[in-house]
Write a protein that holds these residues in place. Structure first.
Motif, mmCIF file in Angstrom:
data_model
loop_
_atom_site.group_PDB
_atom_site.id
_atom_site.type_symbol
_atom_site.label_atom_id
_atom_site.label_comp_id
_atom_site.label_asym_id
_atom_site.label_seq_id
_atom_site.Cartn_x
_atom_site.Cartn_y
_atom_site.Cartn_z
ATOM 1 N N ARG A 52 0.872 -1.182 0.000
ATOM 2 C CA ARG A 52 0.000 0.000 0.000
ATOM 3 C C ARG A 52 0.905 1.227 0.000
ATOM 4 N N PHE A 56 0.069 6.021 4.578
ATOM 5 C CA PHE A 56 -1.280 5.646 4.173
ATOM 6 C C PHE A 56 -2.321 6.449 4.921
ATOM 7 N N LEU A 58 -6.190 6.426 6.532
ATOM 8 C CA LEU A 58 -7.189 5.490 7.048
ATOM 9 C C LEU A 58 -8.453 5.467 6.198
ATOM 10 N N ASN A 61 -7.967 2.609 1.489
ATOM 11 C CA ASN A 61 -7.266 1.347 1.691
ATOM 12 C C ASN A 61 -6.986 0.725 0.332
ATOM 13 N N THR A 63 -4.694 -1.474 -1.217
ATOM 14 C CA THR A 63 -3.666 -2.500 -1.164
ATOM 15 C C THR A 63 -3.721 -3.283 -2.462
#
Length: 84
Positions: A52, A56, A58, A61, A63
């Motif tokens: 990722r 990053f 929150l 996401n 990935t």
């Protein structure tokens, strides 16, 4: 308080060494990108890892999987994006 200077640590490894030395949580650079990514999972048998973007968010996401041979550099994780 004194300011601590961040040391820039980069590890250039061969593809075979990369597979052996890669670990969950490592920050890496990949082919065709100037961004830093963090490893979140590794499958050494199939030579695939999941990464990722670092740092990053929150809320996001994103990935994705990547062949380990697409990693060009293992580097120090930093909160600032100018540690390239």
């Amino acid at each position: 308080f004194s300011k601590l200077k961040e040391r820039k640590i980069n590890y250039k490894l061969s593809p075979n060494d990369m597979c052996k030395n890669l670990y969950k949580g490592a920050c890496v650079k990949i082919k065709n990108s100037q961004k830093i990514f963090q490893v979140v999972g590794i499958n050494p048998k199939s030579k695939v890892c999941w990464i990722r973007e670092w740092p990053f968010s929150l809320e996001v996401n994103k990935t994705f999987s990547l062949k380990i041979n697409q990693i060009t550099l293992q580097t120090l994780c930093s909160n600032s994006s100018n540690n390239i």
